[in-house]
Motif scaffolding. Structure first.
Motif, PDB file in Angstrom:
ATOM      1  N   PRO A 226       0.822  -1.211   0.000  1.00 41.41           N
ATOM      2  CA  PRO A 226       0.000   0.000   0.000  1.00 41.41           C
ATOM      3  C   PRO A 226       0.862   1.270   0.000  1.00 41.41           C
ATOM      4  N   ASN A 227       0.322   2.310  -0.662  1.00 44.58           N
ATOM      5  CA  ASN A 227       0.890   3.648  -0.576  1.00 44.58           C
ATOM      6  C   ASN A 227       2.173   3.885  -1.375  1.00 44.58           C
ATOM      7  N   VAL A 228       2.561   2.922  -2.210  1.00 43.57           N
ATOM      8  CA  VAL A 228       3.787   3.140  -2.988  1.00 43.57           C
ATOM      9  C   VAL A 228       3.500   3.960  -4.249  1.00 43.57           C
ATOM     10  N   LYS A 230       0.726   2.955  -6.663  1.00 41.32           N
ATOM     11  CA  LYS A 230       0.168   2.128  -7.753  1.00 41.32           C
ATOM     12  C   LYS A 230      -0.996   2.846  -8.461  1.00 41.32           C
ATOM     13  N   SER A 231      -1.946   3.319  -7.655  1.00 37.69           N
ATOM     14  CA  SER A 231      -3.112   3.971  -8.256  1.00 37.69           C
ATOM     15  C   SER A 231      -2.693   5.225  -9.006  1.00 37.69           C
ATOM     16  N   SER A 232      -1.723   5.962  -8.442  1.00 38.06           N
ATOM     17  CA  SER A 232      -1.268   7.185  -9.116  1.00 38.06           C
ATOM     18  C   SER A 232      -0.669   6.838 -10.469  1.00 38.06           C
ATOM     19  N   ILE A 233       0.132   5.769 -10.527  1.00 37.40           N
ATOM     20  CA  ILE A 233       0.750   5.380 -11.801  1.00 37.40           C
ATOM     21  C   ILE A 233      -0.323   4.967 -12.802  1.00 37.40           C
ATOM     22  N   ASN A 353       8.222   9.157 -11.104  1.00 39.60           N
ATOM     23  CA  ASN A 353       7.405   9.767 -10.065  1.00 39.60           C
ATOM     24  C   ASN A 353       6.151  10.317 -10.705  1.00 39.60           C
ATOM     25  N   THR A 354       5.085  10.340  -9.948  1.00 41.73           N
ATOM     26  CA  THR A 354       3.795  10.712 -10.545  1.00 41.73           C
ATOM     27  C   THR A 354       3.491  12.186 -10.296  1.00 41.73           C
ATOM     28  N   VAL A 355       4.507  12.913  -9.733  1.00 40.00           N
ATOM     29  CA  VAL A 355       4.295  14.339  -9.500  1.00 40.00           C
ATOM     30  C   VAL A 355       4.711  15.113 -10.755  1.00 40.00           C
TER      31      VAL A 355
HETATM   32  P1  GDP Z   1      -1.223   2.918  -3.751  1.00 40.32           P
HETATM   33  O1  GDP Z   1      -1.765   2.612  -2.399  1.00 40.32           O
HETATM   34  O2  GDP Z   1       0.020   2.132  -4.024  1.00 40.32           O
HETATM   35  O3  GDP Z   1      -2.211   2.806  -4.860  1.00 40.32           O
HETATM   36  O4  GDP Z   1      -0.696   4.441  -3.714  1.00 40.32           O
HETATM   37  P2  GDP Z   1      -1.434   5.777  -4.177  1.00 40.32           P
HETATM   38  O5  GDP Z   1      -1.344   5.961  -5.645  1.00 40.32           O
HETATM   39  O6  GDP Z   1      -2.780   5.825  -3.536  1.00 40.32           O
HETATM   40  O7  GDP Z   1      -0.464   6.859  -3.568  1.00 40.32           O
HETATM   41  C1  GDP Z   1      -0.218   6.956  -2.160  1.00 40.32           C
HETATM   42  C2  GDP Z   1       0.286   8.338  -1.788  1.00 40.32           C
HETATM   43  O8  GDP Z   1       1.565   8.563  -2.396  1.00 40.32           O
HETATM   44  C3  GDP Z   1      -0.602   9.480  -2.276  1.00 40.32           C
HETATM   45  O9  GDP Z   1      -0.620  10.484  -1.283  1.00 40.32           O
HETATM   46  C4  GDP Z   1       0.097   9.975  -3.519  1.00 40.32           C
HETATM   47  O10 GDP Z   1      -0.171  11.327  -3.781  1.00 40.32           O
HETATM   48  C5  GDP Z   1       1.531   9.767  -3.170  1.00 40.32           C
HETATM   49  N1  GDP Z   1       2.387   9.571  -4.334  1.00 40.32           N
HETATM   50  C6  GDP Z   1       2.135   8.736  -5.386  1.00 40.32           C
HETATM   51  N2  GDP Z   1       3.142   8.809  -6.277  1.00 40.32           N
HETATM   52  C7  GDP Z   1       4.055   9.685  -5.791  1.00 40.32           C
HETATM   53  C8  GDP Z   1       5.323  10.160  -6.262  1.00 40.32           C
HETATM   54  O11 GDP Z   1       5.830   9.787  -7.318  1.00 40.32           O
HETATM   55  N3  GDP Z   1       5.979  11.034  -5.459  1.00 40.32           N
HETATM   56  C9  GDP Z   1       5.472  11.477  -4.279  1.00 40.32           C
HETATM   57  N4  GDP Z   1       6.191  12.331  -3.553  1.00 40.32           N
HETATM   58  N5  GDP Z   1       4.282  11.049  -3.812  1.00 40.32           N
HETATM   59  C10 GDP Z   1       3.571  10.162  -4.545  1.00 40.32           C
END
Ligand code: GDP
Length: 451
Positions: A226-228, A230-233, A353-355
Motif C-alpha cells: 500500500p501507498n507506494v 500504484k493507483s497514481s501510476i 514519479n507521478t508528480v
Molecule cells: P497505492 O496505495 O500504491 O495505490 O498508492 P497511491 O497511488 O494511492 O499513492 C499513495 C500516496 O503517495 C498518495 O498520497 C500519492 O499522492 C503519493 N504519491 C504517489 N506517487 C508519488 C510520487 O511519485 N511522489 C510522491 N512524492 N508522492 C507520490
C-alpha cells in the motif's frame, strides 16, 4: 435449415434506418405478402424496391426492400432485407408481422452459421466476422478483415496441403512397394520434409501470440504494497482519475481496472489491492486476489517506493514475480532514496514519479519493447486469432512431433502415418472441414442477433 428465419440486423434503438434480414426458401414470397409495390417474386436478383409494408390495409412503414436470390447471397439461400425507418416500435412491428407468417426468429449468429454450413465461408472466416463486430482497436480490425478475406485459412490450408503430400507419398509406398520408379519414402527422406512442416506450424503458433495481443490486449497488473503509488501510476497511464488515490494505507481494497492503447494495442490494467498482511477481511480478499492475478497476467508491474527501504512484503512480491514478464517500477524518485537497488540488478527497472511524471514515458516505452509492439506494425496481421484455433494448431504440431519421434525410432511407417493423419485432421478442424455439432452451436451462439 429448411425453415426461413428473420432478425433485426441493426442495433435496436432510435436511428435513421433499421434493417430486418430474412433468409430461407420462403423469404421472398413471405415478404411479398406484406409488401405493397412491385411483385418481389418477379423482380431480378440483387435489386432494391420502394414500397410499403402493410398489415392488412394498415400501412406500417415506407420501406426499401432488397431481394437477393440464391445462391449468390451471404447464406447462399434467398435473402430479403427490409430497410425501414429506424426506431424500436416500427422495426419490431415489421419483425412481428414476419414472425406471424411461416418465419421464425433467427438464433444469434444463425445467418453466419448457415453461410458456414452451406459452404459459403469456412469456420475461420466466420470467427473473423464475429471478431470484426467486436474489435476495440484498429489493429484488431485489420486482423479480422484479413480473416474474412480468407488469408488465415489459406495459411492453414497450405500447411495441410504439405501434410497431404507426405501422406500421399507414404500411401504409394505402402500400396505399391514393388514400383521402383516411385520415390521410396524412406525414413531418411520423410524426416526432413516432416520437420519442415513442423517448423512452419511452430512459427505460426508463436506468431499467433501476437494475434492474441492484437485482439485481446495485454493483461497487466500493477502490484505492490500500500501507498507506494500504484493507483497514481495507473491514473497517469490512463490519464484520468479512475483509481481512488489517498494516503490512507489500504484504500485500493479490491482491484481497479482501465485500459489504454499503446501503439494501437490495448493495455488492460488492473490496480491490485496493496499486498500486506492484514486482519481486515475485505482487504484480505483483495490481497488474495492480487496474488492469484500474478499467474494470469501477461505483464506485471511491481511498484516499490524509492523513499522506503525494501520490506519483507516487497521481497516476497519480487520473489513471486521473478520468473514472470515483470517491470519493476521504483516510484517517488522525487524523494530522497532509501532503497537498496542491488537486489534488482537482474530485473527490468524503471524509475518514476507521478508528480512531475518523470519516467512514465520510459515505462510505456519499456512495455512496447517487451512485447515487440513496434514490430507488430510491420507484420501482415495473418495470425490465428483465438484460443480454439491455437489449441488445435498445437495438437496438430504435437502429432507431427509424435510422427517425427516414430521415424527416429524406426517405428513401422503405417504407424507413423496415423500420427501424420491426425495432424491433418486437427488442422481441418481449425477451418471447420470437420466439426462437431456441439462446437458449431457453441461458437455461433456467441454472435449477435441478426448476424
Ligand atoms: P497505492 O496505495 O500504491 O495505490 O498508492 P497511491 O497511488 O494511492 O499513492 C499513495 C500516496 O503517495 C498518495 O498520497 C500519492 O499522492 C503519493 N504519491 C504517489 N506517487 C508519488 C510520487 O511519485 N511522489 C510522491 N512524492 N508522492 C507520490
Amino acid at each position: 435449415m429448411d425453415d426461413t428465419i428473420a432478425a433485426i440486423s441493426t442495433a435496436l434503438g432510435v436511428g435513421a434506418i433499421s434493417i430486418i434480414r430474412v433468409s430461407g426458401k420462403d423469404a421472398i414470397a413471405t415478404v411479398n405478402q406484406l409488401f405493397s409495390g412491385k411483385n418481389l417474386e418477379k423482380v431480378p436478383s440483387h435489386t432494391i424496391h420502394y414500397g410499403y409494408i402493410k398489415d392488412q390495409d394498415e400501412v406500417i412503414d415506407e420501406v426499401l426492400v432488397t431481394v437477393m436470390k440464391s445462391p449468390k447471397t451471404f447464406t447462399t439461400e434467398d435473402v430479403v432485407e427490409i430497410n425501414c425507418h429506424g426506431g424500436i416500435t416500427t422495426t419490431n412491428k415489421i419483425l412481428e408481422l414476419l414472425l406471424s407468417k411461416n418465419i421464425r426468429l433467427a438464433e444469434p449468429g444463425e445467418f453466419t452459421k448457415r453461410a458456414f454450413l452451406n459452404g459459403r465461408i469456412d469456420l475461420m472466416s466466420a470467427e473473423s466476422i464475429m471478431d470484426l463486430i467486436q474489435v476495440k482497436t484498429d489493429k484488431a480490425r485489420k486482423m479480422a478483415v484479413q480473416g474474412i478475406q480468407g488469408k488465415q485459412s489459406k495459411m492453414i490450408q497450405n500447411v495441410r496441403q504439405k501434410i497431404l503430400e507426405l501422406l500421399a507419398n507414404i500411401e504409394v509406398n505402402i500400396d505399391y512397394p514393388e514400383y521402383e520408379d516411385i520415390e521410396v519414402m524412406t525414413n531418411e527422406k520423410l524426416l526432413p520434409e516432416l520437420e519442415e512442416v513442423q517448423n512452419e506450424l511452430t512459427e505460426i503458433i508463436s506468431q499467433s501470440q501476437n494475434g492474441q495481443i492484437l485482439k485481446e490486449g495485454i493483461k497487466t497488473i500493477i502490484i505492490g504494497k500500500p501507498n507506494v503509488g500504484k493507483s497514481s501510476i495507473l491514473n497517469r497511464l490512463l490519464d484520468e482519475e479512475k483509481a481512488i488515490v489517498t494516503d490512507i494505507e489500504g484504500t485500493t481494497r479490491d482491484t481497479v481496472e482501465g485500459s489504454i492503447q499503446l501503439n494501437g494495442i490495448l493495455l488492460n490494467m488492473i490496480d491490485t489491492a496493496g499486498i500486506r498482511k492484514t486482519d481486515d477481511v475485505v482487504e484480505q480478499l483483495g490481497v488474495n486476489k492480487s496474488l492469484s492475478l500474478i499467474d494470469q497476467a501477461d505483464l506485471i508491474v511491481v511498484v516499490l517506493a524509492n523513499n522506503e527501504p525494501l520490506s519483507q512484503e516487497d521481497l516476497e512480491i519480487l520473489e513471486k514475480t521473478k520468473d514472470k514478464n515483470t517491470i519493476v517500477v521504483i516510484n517517488k524518485n522525487d524523494l530522497p532514496s532509501k532503497l537498496d537497488k542491488t537486489i534488482l540488478k537482474d530485473r527490468v527497472v524503471i524509475e518514476t514519479n507521478t508528480v512531475t511524471l518523470n519516467g512514465i514515458d520510459s515505462l510505456q516505452k519499456k512495455i512496447l519493447e517487451l512485447f515487440h509492439l513496434n514490430q507488430l506494425e510491420q507484420q501482415d496481421y495473418t495470425y490465428l486469432s483465438n484460443a480454439r484455433q491455437i489449441a488445435l494448431a498445437k495438437e496438430a504440431k504435437n502429432s507431427l512431433n509424435d510422427a517425427r519421434c516414430g521415424l527416429l525410432e524406426q517405428v513401422p511407417i503405417d504407424m507413423v502415418e496415423i500420427d501424420i493423419k491426425k495432424s491433418w485432421d486437427k488442422l481441418g478442424e481449425i477451418i471447420g472441414e470437420t466439426y462437431t455439432e456441439e462446437l458449431i452451436d457453441q461458437l455461433f451462439k456467441q454472435f449477435c442477433l441478426g448476424k
